[in-house]
Design a protein around this motif. Structure first.
Motif, PDB file in Angstrom:
ATOM      1  N   VAL A 177      39.024 129.728  57.824  1.00 38.76           N
ATOM      2  CA  VAL A 177      40.042 130.719  58.184  1.00 38.76           C
ATOM      3  C   VAL A 177      41.319 130.079  58.712  1.00 38.76           C
ATOM      4  O   VAL A 177      42.368 130.720  58.753  1.00 38.76           O
ATOM      5  CB  VAL A 177      39.502 131.729  59.222  1.00 38.76           C
ATOM      6  CG1 VAL A 177      38.372 132.538  58.625  1.00 38.76           C
ATOM      7  CG2 VAL A 177      39.040 131.029  60.491  1.00 38.76           C
ATOM      8  N   ASP A 178      41.258 128.795  59.090  1.00 38.55           N
ATOM      9  CA  ASP A 178      42.481 128.157  59.573  1.00 38.55           C
ATOM     10  C   ASP A 178      42.332 126.650  59.524  1.00 38.55           C
ATOM     11  O   ASP A 178      41.241 126.107  59.756  1.00 38.55           O
ATOM     12  CB  ASP A 178      42.791 128.589  61.012  1.00 38.55           C
ATOM     13  CG  ASP A 178      44.132 128.038  61.489  1.00 38.55           C
ATOM     14  OD1 ASP A 178      45.149 128.322  60.841  1.00 38.55           O
ATOM     15  OD2 ASP A 178      44.157 127.317  62.506  1.00 38.55           O
ATOM     16  N   ARG A 179      43.441 126.016  59.181  1.00 39.08           N
ATOM     17  CA  ARG A 179      43.521 124.559  59.254  1.00 39.08           C
ATOM     18  C   ARG A 179      44.896 124.214  59.803  1.00 39.08           C
ATOM     19  O   ARG A 179      45.912 124.636  59.249  1.00 39.08           O
ATOM     20  CB  ARG A 179      43.328 123.911  57.879  1.00 39.08           C
ATOM     21  CG  ARG A 179      43.502 122.386  57.908  1.00 39.08           C
ATOM     22  CD  ARG A 179      43.257 121.759  56.563  1.00 39.08           C
ATOM     23  NE  ARG A 179      43.482 120.317  56.611  1.00 39.08           N
ATOM     24  CZ  ARG A 179      43.253 119.480  55.607  1.00 39.08           C
ATOM     25  NH1 ARG A 179      42.795 119.961  54.454  1.00 39.08           N
ATOM     26  NH2 ARG A 179      43.479 118.191  55.730  1.00 39.08           N
ATOM     27  N   SER A 180      44.926 123.458  60.876  1.00 38.86           N
ATOM     28  CA  SER A 180      46.196 123.136  61.513  1.00 38.86           C
ATOM     29  C   SER A 180      46.268 121.646  61.809  1.00 38.86           C
ATOM     30  O   SER A 180      45.254 120.952  61.816  1.00 38.86           O
ATOM     31  CB  SER A 180      46.357 123.935  62.814  1.00 38.86           C
ATOM     32  OG  SER A 180      45.290 123.637  63.701  1.00 38.86           O
ATOM     33  N   GLY A 181      47.492 121.176  62.066  1.00 41.80           N
ATOM     34  CA  GLY A 181      47.696 119.775  62.408  1.00 41.80           C
ATOM     35  C   GLY A 181      47.905 118.905  61.193  1.00 41.80           C
ATOM     36  O   GLY A 181      47.685 119.320  60.051  1.00 41.80           O
ATOM     37  N   PRO A 182      48.323 117.656  61.390  1.00 43.26           N
ATOM     38  CA  PRO A 182      48.556 116.716  60.285  1.00 43.26           C
ATOM     39  C   PRO A 182      47.254 116.295  59.633  1.00 43.26           C
ATOM     40  O   PRO A 182      46.168 116.478  60.197  1.00 43.26           O
ATOM     41  CB  PRO A 182      49.234 115.523  60.986  1.00 43.26           C
ATOM     42  CG  PRO A 182      48.751 115.594  62.402  1.00 43.26           C
ATOM     43  CD  PRO A 182      48.619 117.058  62.709  1.00 43.26           C
ATOM     44  N   ASP A 183      47.351 115.698  58.441  1.00 42.87           N
ATOM     45  CA  ASP A 183      46.151 115.333  57.682  1.00 42.87           C
ATOM     46  C   ASP A 183      45.228 114.411  58.470  1.00 42.87           C
ATOM     47  O   ASP A 183      44.007 114.495  58.345  1.00 42.87           O
ATOM     48  CB  ASP A 183      46.553 114.661  56.362  1.00 42.87           C
ATOM     49  CG  ASP A 183      47.124 115.657  55.366  1.00 42.87           C
ATOM     50  OD1 ASP A 183      46.926 116.867  55.578  1.00 42.87           O
ATOM     51  OD2 ASP A 183      47.781 115.226  54.405  1.00 42.87           O
ATOM     52  N   HIS A 184      45.809 113.494  59.250  1.00 41.67           N
ATOM     53  CA  HIS A 184      44.978 112.513  59.948  1.00 41.67           C
ATOM     54  C   HIS A 184      44.360 113.078  61.229  1.00 41.67           C
ATOM     55  O   HIS A 184      43.517 112.437  61.850  1.00 41.67           O
ATOM     56  CB  HIS A 184      45.789 111.257  60.295  1.00 41.67           C
ATOM     57  CG  HIS A 184      46.867 111.494  61.311  1.00 41.67           C
ATOM     58  ND1 HIS A 184      48.083 112.039  60.971  1.00 41.67           N
ATOM     59  CD2 HIS A 184      46.893 111.294  62.647  1.00 41.67           C
ATOM     60  CE1 HIS A 184      48.831 112.135  62.070  1.00 41.67           C
ATOM     61  NE2 HIS A 184      48.130 111.696  63.090  1.00 41.67           N
ATOM     62  N   ALA A 185      44.770 114.274  61.622  1.00 42.91           N
ATOM     63  CA  ALA A 185      44.230 114.879  62.846  1.00 42.91           C
ATOM     64  C   ALA A 185      44.151 116.395  62.686  1.00 42.91           C
ATOM     65  O   ALA A 185      44.607 117.153  63.535  1.00 42.91           O
ATOM     66  CB  ALA A 185      45.081 114.506  64.046  1.00 42.91           C
ATOM     67  N   SER A 186      43.576 116.833  61.585  1.00 40.97           N
ATOM     68  CA  SER A 186      43.493 118.267  61.310  1.00 40.97           C
ATOM     69  C   SER A 186      42.470 118.946  62.214  1.00 40.97           C
ATOM     70  O   SER A 186      41.504 118.334  62.668  1.00 40.97           O
ATOM     71  CB  SER A 186      43.107 118.510  59.846  1.00 40.97           C
ATOM     72  OG  SER A 186      44.104 118.049  58.980  1.00 40.97           O
ATOM     73  N   ARG A 187      42.697 120.234  62.434  1.00 43.08           N
ATOM     74  CA  ARG A 187      41.768 121.053  63.207  1.00 43.08           C
ATOM     75  C   ARG A 187      41.364 122.238  62.344  1.00 43.08           C
ATOM     76  O   ARG A 187      42.220 122.931  61.780  1.00 43.08           O
ATOM     77  CB  ARG A 187      42.446 121.549  64.486  1.00 43.08           C
ATOM     78  CG  ARG A 187      41.501 122.201  65.476  1.00 43.08           C
ATOM     79  CD  ARG A 187      40.605 121.201  66.143  1.00 43.08           C
ATOM     80  NE  ARG A 187      39.711 121.826  67.132  1.00 43.08           N
ATOM     81  CZ  ARG A 187      38.684 121.202  67.682  1.00 43.08           C
ATOM     82  NH1 ARG A 187      38.423 119.953  67.345  1.00 43.08           N
ATOM     83  NH2 ARG A 187      37.930 121.808  68.577  1.00 43.08           N
TER      84      ARG A 187
END
Length: 223
Positions: A177-187
Motif C-alpha cells: 500500500v505504500d513505498r517511501s524513501g530512496p531506493d537504498h533506504a526504502s520503507r
C-alpha cells in the motif's frame, strides 16, 4: 559494494560480531539473477561442509547412537527444508539480493534459494571470523532442530496461512500500500487481509519484512 545499515546490523547479530570483510557477506547474499559477476555458490559449497561438520560433531557429543542413526539424523538436519526453516526464522529474505525476475518468480520464498544462502552465510562467517564463530552461528541457528523443538514457533506468514486454512477461510492476501524513501533506504507498508475476518498492516525496510509484520499483527488482532 555496500549493504544497508539494517543488513549490517543483522549480519552482526547472526555472526555475533560485525563483518570485517564486507565483500564476502555481499557475495553470500547475492543470487545469480542480479547480473553481478559473483554470487553465493562458492560460499555455499564451503558452508555446506562446515554445517555438516558442526552438526555431526554436535550429534556425536549428544548421544551414543550407532553410525546409521547418526547419519540419518544428520541428513535430516542439514536438508534443504531444514535450512529453509532456519532462513525463515531469522527473516533472511529481507536481506537477500535477488534480481527483479527472480523476485517476481517467487525466489524470496524458495526453499532452494533460502537454504542455499543459509549455507553461503555459514561459509562467509568461516572466512571472515573463523571456524569457532561459524560453529557458534550454526549452533544458534539449528539449536531448536537438534533439541527437537523445531516448528514450535512458526514464521508469522506460515502461521497465518495455517490459521486461515484451519478456520476454513481463503488464503491471506498481501497488498503493497505504500513505498517511501530512496531506493537504498526504502520503507514499505503492506496490508494483509483474510476475507470475512479483517485486515492488518505492517511496515518494514523490505516488502518481505512488512508482510511478516502485517501477518504478525493480524494474528495478534484476529487469531
Amino acid at each position: 559494494m555496500t549493504l544497508s545499515k539494517e543488513t549490517l546490523d543483522w549480519i552482526a547479530l547472526q555472526a555475533g560480531q560485525p563483518p570485517r570483510e564486507l565483500t564476502v557477506w555481499v557475495e553470500a547474499l547475492t543470487h545469480g539473477s542480479t547480473g553481478e559477476t559473483f554470487d553465493y555458490q562458492r560460499l555455499e559449497f564451503l558452508g555446506d561442509r562446515v554445517l555438516g561438520l558442526v552438526i555431526a560433531e554436535w550429534l556425536f557429543e549428544r548421544n551414543d547412537a550407532p553410525e546409521g542413526k547418526l547419519s540419518q539424523r544428520l541428513n535430516a538436519l542439514v536438508s534443504r527444508e531444514s535450512c529453509a526453516r532456519v532462513a525463515r526464522s531469522i527473516d533472511l529474505a529481507a536481506h537477500m539480493r535477488l534480481g527483479k525476475q527472480a523476485r517476481a518468480d517467487g525466489g524470496m520464498e524458495s526453499d532452494n534459494i533460502l537454504g542455499d544462502i543459509i549455507e553461503s552465510l555459514i561459509g562467509a562467517c568461516q572466512l571472515d571470523h573463523g571456524f569457532a564463530a561459524a560453529r557458534t552461528m550454526v549452533r544458534n541457528w539449528f539449536g531448536d532442530a537438534v533439541e527437537g523443538r523445531a516448528g514450535q514457533k512458526k514464521h508469522p506468514k506460515s502461521a497465518l496461512q495455517e490459521w486461515a486454512a484451519g478456520n476454513r477461510r481463503k488464503p491471506p492476501e498481501y497488498e503493497l500500500v505504500d513505498r517511501s524513501g530512496p531506493d537504498h533506504a526504502s520503507r514499505f507498508t503492506v496490508r494483509v487481509s483474510v476475507r470475512g475476518v479483517g485486515e492488518a498492516t505492517g511496515e518494514g525496510d523490505s516488502k518481505q519484512q512488512a508482510e511478516t509484520a502485517a501477518a504478525e499483527r493480524f494474528l495478534d488482532e484476529h487469531g
